[in-house]
Write a protein that holds these residues in place. Structure first.
Motif, PDB file in Angstrom:
ATOM      1  N   ILE A  93       1.071  -1.253   0.123  1.00 24.39           N
ATOM      2  CA  ILE A  93       0.193  -0.095  -0.398  1.00 24.39           C
ATOM      3  C   ILE A  93       1.115   1.249   0.007  1.00 24.39           C
ATOM      4  O   ILE A  93       1.582   1.396   0.942  1.00 24.39           O
ATOM      5  CB  ILE A  93      -0.863  -0.014   1.474  1.00 24.39           C
ATOM      6  N   GLU A  94       1.034   2.279  -0.986  1.00 29.59           N
ATOM      7  CA  GLU A  94       1.459   3.283  -0.580  1.00 29.59           C
ATOM      8  C   GLU A  94       0.763   4.616  -0.954  1.00 29.59           C
ATOM      9  O   GLU A  94      -0.463   4.337  -1.946  1.00 29.59           O
ATOM     10  CB  GLU A  94       2.782   2.597  -2.485  1.00 29.59           C
ATOM     11  N   GLY A  95       0.282   5.175  -0.088  1.00 30.04           N
ATOM     12  CA  GLY A  95      -0.710   6.428   0.148  1.00 30.04           C
ATOM     13  C   GLY A  95      -2.260   5.657  -0.226  1.00 30.04           C
ATOM     14  O   GLY A  95      -2.143   4.732   0.498  1.00 30.04           O
ATOM     15  N   GLU A  96      -2.433   5.798  -1.047  1.00 30.57           N
ATOM     16  CA  GLU A  96      -4.189   5.351  -1.197  1.00 30.57           C
ATOM     17  C   GLU A  96      -4.540   4.725  -2.121  1.00 30.57           C
ATOM     18  O   GLU A  96      -5.278   4.272  -2.363  1.00 30.57           O
ATOM     19  CB  GLU A  96      -5.171   6.855  -1.634  1.00 30.57           C
ATOM     20  N   TYR A  97      -3.229   3.828  -3.155  1.00 28.50           N
ATOM     21  CA  TYR A  97      -2.800   2.934  -3.529  1.00 28.50           C
ATOM     22  C   TYR A  97      -2.641   1.977  -3.296  1.00 28.50           C
ATOM     23  O   TYR A  97      -1.255   1.556  -2.317  1.00 28.50           O
ATOM     24  CB  TYR A  97      -2.439   3.352  -4.384  1.00 28.50           C
ATOM     25  N   LEU A  98      -3.747   0.319  -3.772  1.00 36.54           N
ATOM     26  CA  LEU A  98      -3.046  -1.024  -3.549  1.00 36.54           C
ATOM     27  C   LEU A  98      -2.560  -1.339  -4.375  1.00 36.54           C
ATOM     28  O   LEU A  98      -2.790  -1.126  -5.869  1.00 36.54           O
ATOM     29  CB  LEU A  98      -4.106  -1.921  -3.281  1.00 36.54           C
ATOM     30  N   ILE A  99      -0.777  -1.530  -4.320  1.00 38.02           N
ATOM     31  CA  ILE A  99      -0.295  -2.103  -6.025  1.00 38.02           C
ATOM     32  C   ILE A  99      -0.317  -3.971  -5.808  1.00 38.02           C
ATOM     33  O   ILE A  99       0.677  -4.229  -4.962  1.00 38.02           O
ATOM     34  CB  ILE A  99       1.138  -1.147  -6.019  1.00 38.02           C
ATOM     35  N   GLN A 100      -0.329  -4.404  -6.370  1.00 37.84           N
ATOM     36  CA  GLN A 100      -0.553  -5.578  -6.135  1.00 37.84           C
ATOM     37  C   GLN A 100       0.070  -6.068  -8.452  1.00 37.84           C
ATOM     38  O   GLN A 100       0.635  -5.213  -8.699  1.00 37.84           O
ATOM     39  CB  GLN A 100      -1.300  -6.714  -6.929  1.00 37.84           C
ATOM     40  N   THR A 101       1.478  -7.213  -7.716  1.00 38.07           N
ATOM     41  CA  THR A 101       2.042  -7.936  -8.615  1.00 38.07           C
ATOM     42  C   THR A 101       2.136  -9.576  -8.622  1.00 38.07           C
ATOM     43  O   THR A 101       2.540  -9.971  -7.881  1.00 38.07           O
ATOM     44  CB  THR A 101       3.435  -7.412  -8.948  1.00 38.07           C
ATOM     45  N   MET A 102       0.936  -9.977  -9.677  1.00 40.05           N
ATOM     46  CA  MET A 102       0.834 -11.065  -9.914  1.00 40.05           C
ATOM     47  C   MET A 102       2.387 -11.795  -9.990  1.00 40.05           C
ATOM     48  O   MET A 102       3.164 -11.421 -10.980  1.00 40.05           O
ATOM     49  CB  MET A 102      -0.021 -10.750 -10.686  1.00 40.05           C
ATOM     50  N   THR A 103       2.480 -12.590  -9.082  1.00 41.39           N
ATOM     51  CA  THR A 103       3.614 -13.835  -9.226  1.00 41.39           C
ATOM     52  C   THR A 103       3.289 -15.189  -9.952  1.00 41.39           C
ATOM     53  O   THR A 103       4.062 -15.961 -10.448  1.00 41.39           O
ATOM     54  CB  THR A 103       4.092 -13.422  -7.760  1.00 41.39           C
ATOM     55  N   ASP A 104       2.080 -15.625  -9.832  1.00 40.29           N
ATOM     56  CA  ASP A 104       1.839 -16.670 -10.231  1.00 40.29           C
ATOM     57  C   ASP A 104       0.154 -17.013 -10.106  1.00 40.29           C
ATOM     58  O   ASP A 104      -0.592 -16.361  -9.729  1.00 40.29           O
ATOM     59  CB  ASP A 104       2.508 -17.533  -9.542  1.00 40.29           C
ATOM     60  N   LEU A 105      -0.280 -17.520 -11.822  1.00 39.61           N
ATOM     61  CA  LEU A 105      -1.536 -17.636 -11.654  1.00 39.61           C
ATOM     62  C   LEU A 105      -2.252 -18.758 -12.432  1.00 39.61           C
ATOM     63  O   LEU A 105      -1.396 -19.694 -13.455  1.00 39.61           O
ATOM     64  CB  LEU A 105      -1.849 -16.248 -12.381  1.00 39.61           C
ATOM     65  N   LYS A 106      -3.034 -19.114 -11.833  1.00 36.89           N
ATOM     66  CA  LYS A 106      -3.376 -20.521 -12.521  1.00 36.89           C
ATOM     67  C   LYS A 106      -5.141 -20.771 -12.975  1.00 36.89           C
ATOM     68  O   LYS A 106      -5.743 -20.351 -12.142  1.00 36.89           O
ATOM     69  CB  LYS A 106      -3.074 -21.851 -11.893  1.00 36.89           C
TER      70      LYS A 106
END
Length: 165
Positions: A93-106
């Motif tokens: 979480i940076e300020g008012e943002y949720l930042i996500q980076t997908m590392t694995d997806l099935k």
């Protein structure tokens, strides 16, 4: 619904669930996001629809896991297809943002695998795709984010504790 928009929507629904109270106090929002959440999103665009229900877990170490069912209707001529979706992400979480980076997806087609020859969702997503969402609400019981990519709003409620600790 174009493939890029669909991809970003799926990324949001598989990985996103975060939110913030208004206005932002000087509080570490990452404390509220920790735990297990029941999440849902519904997006409809140009005759196509995507409905996702998932259980998302945010861990203190910055990892998150999401498991759920996605129902996709690509057009009136095609049947609704049900997918099992499981993803792992890094979050912050940076300020008012949720930042996500997908590392694995099935992504697994549960109901109509014959359509995987036409569109196999697993093959659409690049590795390490990132999504930024504006936190609309984050409390100890509710989280709501709005994707900056235009993929829509993702709503979650804190899952009830089903096990003892």
């Amino acid at each position: 619904m174009n493939v890029q928009g669909f991809s970003l929507l799926l990324l949001l629904t598989v990985t996103a669930s975060g939110c913030a109270s208004e206005p932002y106090p000087a509080f570490d929002h990452s404390q509220n996001i920790l735990g297990v959440w029941d999440c849902a999103a519904v997006i409809e665009e140009n005759g196509a629809s995507l409905k996702v229900e998932s259980k998302d877990t945010y861990l203190r170490n910055g990892a998150s896991h999401s498991f759920g069912i996605m129902k996709a209707k690509f057009s009136d001529e095609l049947p609704e297809i049900q997918y099992s979706v499981a993803g792992t992400s890094a979050w912050k979480i940076e300020g008012e943002y949720l930042i996500q980076t997908m590392t694995d997806l099935k992504i697994v087609n549960l109901t109509h695998p014959e359509f995987d020859d036409v569109i196999k969702l697993q093959d659409i997503f690049p590795e390490n795709i990132s999504e930024s969402s504006v936190i609309l609400r984050l409390t100890s019981t509710e989280l709501v984010v709005d994707s900056e990519s235009g993929a829509g709003v993702y709503r979650c409620s804190k899952a009830s504790n089903t096990g003892g600790s």
